[in-house]
Design a protein around this motif. Sequence first.
Motif, mmCIF file in Angstrom:
data_model
loop_
_atom_site.group_PDB
_atom_site.id
_atom_site.type_symbol
_atom_site.label_atom_id
_atom_site.label_comp_id
_atom_site.label_asym_id
_atom_site.label_seq_id
_atom_site.Cartn_x
_atom_site.Cartn_y
_atom_site.Cartn_z
ATOM 1 N N UNK A 1 0.833 -1.205 0.000
ATOM 2 C CA UNK A 1 0.000 0.000 0.000
ATOM 3 C C UNK A 1 0.870 1.258 0.000
ATOM 4 N N UNK A 2 0.381 2.327 -0.598
ATOM 5 C CA UNK A 2 1.203 3.519 -0.786
ATOM 6 C C UNK A 2 0.832 4.649 0.162
ATOM 7 N N UNK A 3 -0.030 4.346 1.124
ATOM 8 C CA UNK A 3 -0.391 5.407 2.063
ATOM 9 C C UNK A 3 0.820 5.772 2.917
ATOM 10 N N UNK A 4 1.002 7.084 3.150
ATOM 11 C CA UNK A 4 2.086 7.555 4.014
ATOM 12 C C UNK A 4 1.598 7.719 5.445
ATOM 13 N N UNK A 5 2.484 7.418 6.382
ATOM 14 C CA UNK A 5 2.201 7.669 7.789
ATOM 15 C C UNK A 5 3.179 8.730 8.292
ATOM 16 N N UNK A 6 2.628 9.692 9.023
ATOM 17 C CA UNK A 6 3.421 10.844 9.469
ATOM 18 C C UNK A 6 3.595 10.801 10.978
ATOM 19 N N UNK A 7 4.503 11.609 11.491
ATOM 20 C CA UNK A 7 4.718 11.780 12.932
ATOM 21 C C UNK A 7 5.008 10.441 13.603
ATOM 22 N N UNK A 9 7.496 7.499 15.371
ATOM 23 C CA UNK A 9 8.733 7.363 16.134
ATOM 24 C C UNK A 9 9.765 6.688 15.236
ATOM 25 N N UNK A 10 11.058 6.780 15.585
ATOM 26 C CA UNK A 10 12.082 6.098 14.764
ATOM 27 C C UNK A 10 11.797 4.603 14.609
ATOM 28 N N UNK A 11 11.302 3.953 15.678
ATOM 29 C CA UNK A 11 11.031 2.509 15.593
ATOM 30 C C UNK A 11 9.847 2.227 14.678
ATOM 31 N N UNK A 12 8.821 3.097 14.715
ATOM 32 C CA UNK A 12 7.685 2.934 13.802
ATOM 33 C C UNK A 12 8.148 3.122 12.359
ATOM 34 N N UNK A 13 8.979 4.147 12.131
ATOM 35 C CA UNK A 13 9.471 4.433 10.778
ATOM 36 C C UNK A 13 10.361 3.315 10.257
ATOM 37 N N UNK A 14 11.029 2.604 11.179
ATOM 38 C CA UNK A 14 11.892 1.487 10.781
ATOM 39 C C UNK A 14 11.105 0.198 10.555
ATOM 40 N N UNK A 15 9.796 0.220 10.837
ATOM 41 C CA UNK A 15 8.965 -0.952 10.594
ATOM 42 C C UNK A 15 9.011 -1.977 11.708
ATOM 43 N N UNK A 16 9.557 -1.616 12.864
ATOM 44 C CA UNK A 16 9.623 -2.590 13.951
ATOM 45 C C UNK A 16 8.636 -2.273 15.072
ATOM 46 N N UNK A 17 7.853 -1.212 14.909
ATOM 47 C CA UNK A 17 6.791 -0.917 15.872
ATOM 48 C C UNK A 17 5.512 -0.562 15.112
ATOM 49 N N UNK A 18 4.365 -0.895 15.724
ATOM 50 C CA UNK A 18 3.063 -0.632 15.116
ATOM 51 C C UNK A 18 2.845 0.883 14.966
ATOM 52 N N UNK A 35 1.149 -1.685 6.126
ATOM 53 C CA UNK A 35 -0.006 -0.792 5.980
ATOM 54 C C UNK A 35 0.333 0.484 5.211
ATOM 55 N N UNK A 36 1.615 0.703 4.875
ATOM 56 C CA UNK A 36 1.936 1.928 4.161
ATOM 57 C C UNK A 36 3.429 2.171 4.171
ATOM 58 N N UNK A 37 3.787 3.448 3.978
ATOM 59 C CA UNK A 37 5.209 3.769 3.857
ATOM 60 C C UNK A 37 5.592 4.971 4.717
ATOM 61 N N UNK A 38 6.883 5.027 4.993
ATOM 62 C CA UNK A 38 7.424 6.182 5.689
ATOM 63 C C UNK A 38 7.732 7.267 4.655
ATOM 64 N N UNK A 39 7.251 8.503 4.868
ATOM 65 C CA UNK A 39 7.525 9.568 3.897
ATOM 66 C C UNK A 39 9.013 9.916 3.808
ATOM 67 N N UNK A 40 9.778 9.582 4.841
ATOM 68 C CA UNK A 40 11.196 9.955 4.873
ATOM 69 C C UNK A 40 11.999 9.174 3.838
#
Length: 149
Positions: A1-7, A9-18, A35-40
């Motif tokens: 999925x291509x939805x971006x998630x914002x704000x 945490x580093x662990x969420x952005x790394x895909x290791x936290x919900x 469920x989506x991607x990190x905009x960074x």
Amino acid sequence: MERYFWHMSPRQADGIACVVCGADFLTTKITSVPVGRSPADESQVYACQVPCAAVIAKEAERMAREMRTAAGIDDADATDVADGADAVFSVDGHFGSLLRDLRALAGAEALLATTDDISTVRYLLGLTSRHAEAAMIRARLVLARTKEE
Ligand SMILES: [Zn+2]
């Protein structure tokens, strides 16, 4: 999925936290789903299969409903956003959608200026990021289409 998630945490952005509840997938036995991607960096992000993925799906359904209502269309009329080059400047085309996004942003600005309830502010910021992203995409589409002519 291509939805971006914002704000995130580093662990969420790394895909290791919900991305919804922050549960750590390395230290728990929770099943995660993408469920989506990190905009960074465009990397995949994840949520707990139960119940957080359903929370995201519900939110997406609500957003789709709101968008259809705002656009004055029902499900039968919901067509791909890339349809119809000649419809760019029509009410239902990209330009019309762009104007609705800009109105939503103006509305969010007015509400943000008068709200100090944190959950309302967070909701409005979510709304702002979605409409700002949509406005950017639509503005670029209209720019691209008008350049060709
Ligand atoms: Zn979760």
